[in-house]
Design a protein around this motif. Structure first.
Motif, mmCIF file in Angstrom:
data_model
loop_
_atom_site.group_PDB
_atom_site.id
_atom_site.type_symbol
_atom_site.label_atom_id
_atom_site.label_comp_id
_atom_site.label_asym_id
_atom_site.label_seq_id
_atom_site.Cartn_x
_atom_site.Cartn_y
_atom_site.Cartn_z
ATOM 1 N N ARG A 175 0.843 -1.193 0.000
ATOM 2 C CA ARG A 175 0.000 0.000 0.000
ATOM 3 C C ARG A 175 0.882 1.249 0.000
ATOM 4 N NH1 ARG A 175 -2.988 -3.398 -1.219
ATOM 5 N NH2 ARG A 175 -5.016 -3.982 -0.339
ATOM 6 N N THR A 223 1.989 8.595 1.923
ATOM 7 C CA THR A 223 2.847 9.772 1.977
ATOM 8 C C THR A 223 3.642 9.762 3.283
ATOM 9 O OG1 THR A 223 1.175 10.953 0.720
ATOM 10 C CG2 THR A 223 2.813 12.304 1.882
ATOM 11 N N ASP A 230 -0.011 9.713 7.916
ATOM 12 C CA ASP A 230 -1.419 9.960 8.226
ATOM 13 C C ASP A 230 -2.269 8.973 7.438
ATOM 14 O OD1 ASP A 230 -0.708 12.051 9.847
ATOM 15 O OD2 ASP A 230 -1.590 13.626 8.584
ATOM 16 N N PHE A 231 -2.884 8.033 8.128
ATOM 17 C CA PHE A 231 -3.724 7.020 7.474
ATOM 18 C C PHE A 231 -5.190 7.448 7.531
ATOM 19 C CE2 PHE A 231 -0.861 3.329 6.989
ATOM 20 C CZ PHE A 231 0.190 3.675 7.818
ATOM 21 N N HIS A 260 -10.905 4.319 6.870
ATOM 22 C CA HIS A 260 -12.093 4.394 6.016
ATOM 23 C C HIS A 260 -13.040 3.224 6.215
ATOM 24 C CE1 HIS A 260 -10.032 1.491 3.346
ATOM 25 N NE2 HIS A 260 -8.959 2.234 3.517
ATOM 26 N N GLU A 285 -12.899 -2.343 5.613
ATOM 27 C CA GLU A 285 -12.383 -2.956 4.391
ATOM 28 C C GLU A 285 -10.937 -2.594 4.179
ATOM 29 O OE1 GLU A 285 -14.386 -3.107 0.493
ATOM 30 O OE2 GLU A 285 -15.931 -1.994 1.563
ATOM 31 N N GLY A 302 -5.818 0.727 6.100
ATOM 32 C CA GLY A 302 -6.718 1.522 6.940
ATOM 33 C C GLY A 302 -7.037 0.796 8.251
ATOM 34 N N GLY A 308 -4.615 9.813 -9.582
ATOM 35 C CA GLY A 308 -5.521 9.184 -8.626
ATOM 36 C C GLY A 308 -4.712 8.510 -7.527
ATOM 37 N N TYR A 309 -5.152 8.654 -6.284
ATOM 38 C CA TYR A 309 -4.492 7.981 -5.160
ATOM 39 C C TYR A 309 -5.230 6.703 -4.777
ATOM 40 C CZ TYR A 309 -0.876 11.380 -3.713
ATOM 41 O OH TYR A 309 0.252 12.151 -3.617
ATOM 42 N N TRP A 310 -6.502 6.612 -5.100
ATOM 43 C CA TRP A 310 -7.290 5.417 -4.799
ATOM 44 C C TRP A 310 -8.555 5.503 -5.645
ATOM 45 C CZ3 TRP A 310 -12.192 5.723 -2.228
ATOM 46 C CH2 TRP A 310 -12.545 7.023 -1.803
ATOM 47 N N ARG A 311 -9.321 4.403 -5.660
ATOM 48 C CA ARG A 311 -10.519 4.350 -6.505
ATOM 49 C C ARG A 311 -11.642 3.677 -5.720
ATOM 50 N NH1 ARG A 311 -14.243 5.550 -8.942
ATOM 51 N NH2 ARG A 311 -15.111 4.566 -10.785
ATOM 52 N N GLY A 338 -14.362 1.360 -4.522
ATOM 53 C CA GLY A 338 -14.712 -0.022 -4.838
ATOM 54 C C GLY A 338 -13.544 -0.877 -5.299
ATOM 55 N N THR A 358 -9.479 -2.260 -4.488
ATOM 56 C CA THR A 358 -8.300 -2.299 -3.622
ATOM 57 C C THR A 358 -7.144 -1.675 -4.397
ATOM 58 O OG1 THR A 358 -7.538 -4.400 -4.486
ATOM 59 C CG2 THR A 358 -9.072 -4.489 -2.608
HETATM 60 C C1 LIG Z 1 1.389 8.408 -3.956
HETATM 61 C C2 LIG Z 1 0.233 8.046 -3.007
HETATM 62 C C3 LIG Z 1 0.226 8.583 -1.726
HETATM 63 C C4 LIG Z 1 -0.824 8.263 -0.845
HETATM 64 N N1 LIG Z 1 -0.795 8.786 0.412
HETATM 65 C C5 LIG Z 1 -1.770 8.452 1.279
HETATM 66 C C6 LIG Z 1 -1.728 8.945 2.625
HETATM 67 O O1 LIG Z 1 -0.781 9.625 3.045
HETATM 68 N N2 LIG Z 1 -2.767 8.618 3.461
HETATM 69 C C7 LIG Z 1 -3.812 7.809 3.019
HETATM 70 O O2 LIG Z 1 -4.702 7.523 3.829
HETATM 71 N N3 LIG Z 1 -3.867 7.338 1.756
HETATM 72 C C8 LIG Z 1 -2.862 7.623 0.885
HETATM 73 N N4 LIG Z 1 -2.899 7.124 -0.373
HETATM 74 C C9 LIG Z 1 -4.046 6.306 -0.767
HETATM 75 C C10 LIG Z 1 -3.912 4.834 -0.292
HETATM 76 O O3 LIG Z 1 -2.797 4.223 -0.895
HETATM 77 C C11 LIG Z 1 -5.215 4.089 -0.692
HETATM 78 O O4 LIG Z 1 -6.318 4.692 -0.085
HETATM 79 C C12 LIG Z 1 -5.174 2.594 -0.382
HETATM 80 O O5 LIG Z 1 -6.120 1.963 -1.212
HETATM 81 C C13 LIG Z 1 -5.515 2.275 1.071
HETATM 82 O O6 LIG Z 1 -5.317 0.892 1.283
HETATM 83 P P1 LIG Z 1 -6.299 0.015 2.193
HETATM 84 O O7 LIG Z 1 -5.583 -1.266 2.407
HETATM 85 O O8 LIG Z 1 -6.715 0.800 3.385
HETATM 86 O O9 LIG Z 1 -7.575 -0.226 1.288
HETATM 87 P P2 LIG Z 1 -7.668 -1.179 -0.013
HETATM 88 O O10 LIG Z 1 -7.504 -2.605 0.351
HETATM 89 O O11 LIG Z 1 -6.749 -0.649 -1.072
HETATM 90 O O12 LIG Z 1 -9.174 -0.922 -0.478
HETATM 91 C C14 LIG Z 1 -10.277 -1.508 0.246
HETATM 92 C C15 LIG Z 1 -11.538 -0.657 0.019
HETATM 93 O O13 LIG Z 1 -11.373 0.603 0.656
HETATM 94 C C16 LIG Z 1 -11.635 1.669 -0.253
HETATM 95 N N5 LIG Z 1 -10.733 2.795 0.049
HETATM 96 C C17 LIG Z 1 -9.394 2.850 -0.107
HETATM 97 N N6 LIG Z 1 -8.917 4.048 0.270
HETATM 98 C C18 LIG Z 1 -9.985 4.772 0.682
HETATM 99 C C19 LIG Z 1 -10.129 6.096 1.185
HETATM 100 N N7 LIG Z 1 -9.076 6.955 1.322
HETATM 101 N N8 LIG Z 1 -11.388 6.509 1.520
HETATM 102 C C20 LIG Z 1 -12.461 5.680 1.370
HETATM 103 N N9 LIG Z 1 -12.378 4.414 0.886
HETATM 104 C C21 LIG Z 1 -11.146 3.974 0.556
HETATM 105 C C22 LIG Z 1 -11.364 1.067 -1.643
HETATM 106 O O14 LIG Z 1 -12.112 1.725 -2.630
HETATM 107 C C23 LIG Z 1 -11.803 -0.373 -1.455
HETATM 108 O O15 LIG Z 1 -13.186 -0.497 -1.681
HETATM 109 C C24 LIG Z 1 -1.871 7.410 -1.268
HETATM 110 C C25 LIG Z 1 -1.837 6.863 -2.563
HETATM 111 C C26 LIG Z 1 -0.803 7.175 -3.423
HETATM 112 C C27 LIG Z 1 -0.784 6.576 -4.811
#
Ligand SMILES: Cc1cc2nc3c(=O)[nH]c(=O)nc-3n(C[C@H](O)[C@H](O)[C@H](O)COP(=O)(O)OP(=O)(O)OC[C@H]3O[C@@H](n4cnc5c(N)ncnc54)[C@H](O)[C@@H]3O)c2cc1C
Length: 268
Positions: free
Chosen positions: A73, A76, A90-91, A94, A97, A101, A241-244, A246, A248
């Protein structure tokens, strides 16, 4: 560089963002990086699986069954201090899931993670007429770092999408900086950030722009507005885009790949 991060503490900076403080024995890879959007690839190992040392995540594909591969994952890295061996992340918490997070919601001192990096390419250009920083909570750390790097006489407009009033985060802005908070308030987020960017009264001159967050909003709504209607040059805009919704992070990578392919095909 792969480094081991050990949790030393945690606090909630907003009701939906948990800041985790880490210590590392080696942050030397950060010494040459002055990007404000510095990021690391966090490696979440699967419990009960023994991994080869040193760990090379890419080399594991094809060797281990898919369910044994670590989850990776992207986050920043805030305030990296090479000498002290400390940084914070900073996480966005959300829900239940996902991997990162939920991990962050429960992280305790002594917990460890592996991290690769840093990457990152943006830093506010001190010669820009003004700065436009736009994103949702996932980009808020990078926006906070960019705001802190602005010159005292810089002009900046910041627009951040968060869940609801109370989710605003502290950020250091120069006197010429203004921040606007936009709220989902439980409703659909579609178009909210674009509407705010459109409604903004643009200061005089050409901005240096940083726009990151949910991919559909950023890439399909805001990007055409900036390059099409506003006619900004590509090298004046950091956008991705940083995330999408629906997806992962793994399946989001496929989405990005498909988008890039479609754009290449349209351009040829
Ligand atoms: C360069 C870069 C820097 C980033 N920096 C940060 C950062 O500093 N802090 C941060 O929190 N994130 C950051 N992100 C975004 C982070 O990588 C994604 O949100 C990631 O998908 C989180 O992983 P997860 O395991 O929690 O969820 P995943 O397993 O990836 O996704 C599970 C579900 O959660 C949903 N989901 C994921 N992220 C979010 C969200 N933010 N809000 C609501 N639903 C969400 C997805 O759509 C999916 O349905 C960054 C991304 C990039 C590319």
């Amino acid at each position: 560089m792969t480094t081991r991060l050990t949790v030393t503490g945690a606090d909630w900076t907003t009701p939906h963002i948990r800041r985790i403080h880490f210590r590392s024995d080696d942050l030397s890879a950060f010494a040459g990086s002055d990007a404000t959007d510095r990021y690391v690839k966090l490696v979440f190992l699967q419990p009960g699986v023994t991994y080869p040392e040193p760990l090379d995540v890419r080399a594991l594909r094809g060797i281990l069954p898919p369910e044994h591969l670590p989850d990776v994952r992207t986050y920043t890295a805030l305030f990296p201090d090479v000498a002290a061996g400390t940084l914070a992340i900073d996480f966005v918490v959300h829900g239940d899931e996902g991997v990162a997070g939920p991990w962050a919601a429960h992280a305790q001192p002594g917990d460890t993670l592996l991290a690769n990096g840093p990457g990152g390419a943006y830093r506010p250009d001190p010669d820009a007429d003004w700065h436009l920083l736009v994103g949702d909570e996932s980009a808020l750390p990078a926006i906070i770092a960019a705001a802190a790097a602005l010159d005292a006489d810089a002009v900046a407009r910041v627009i951040v999408l968060v869940e609801e009033p109370g989710d605003e985060a502290a950020m250091a802005l120069p006197d010429g900086g203004r921040v606007q908070w936009v709220y989902r308030a439980g409703g659909p987020a579609d178009g909210l950030l674009l509407d705010a960017v459109r409604s903004l009264e643009w200061p005089v001159g050409t901005p240096h722009v940083f726009v990151h967050g949910e991919a559909q909003e950023v890439m399909h709504r805001i990007r055409p507005y900036l390059f099409g209607e506003r006619g900004l040059r590509r090298d004046r805009v950091s956008i991705s885009g940083y995330w999408r919704y629906g997806r992962t992070e793994e399946s989001f990578r496929e989405w990005k790949h498909e988008l890039a392919e479609a754009e290449r095909a349209a351009a040829s």
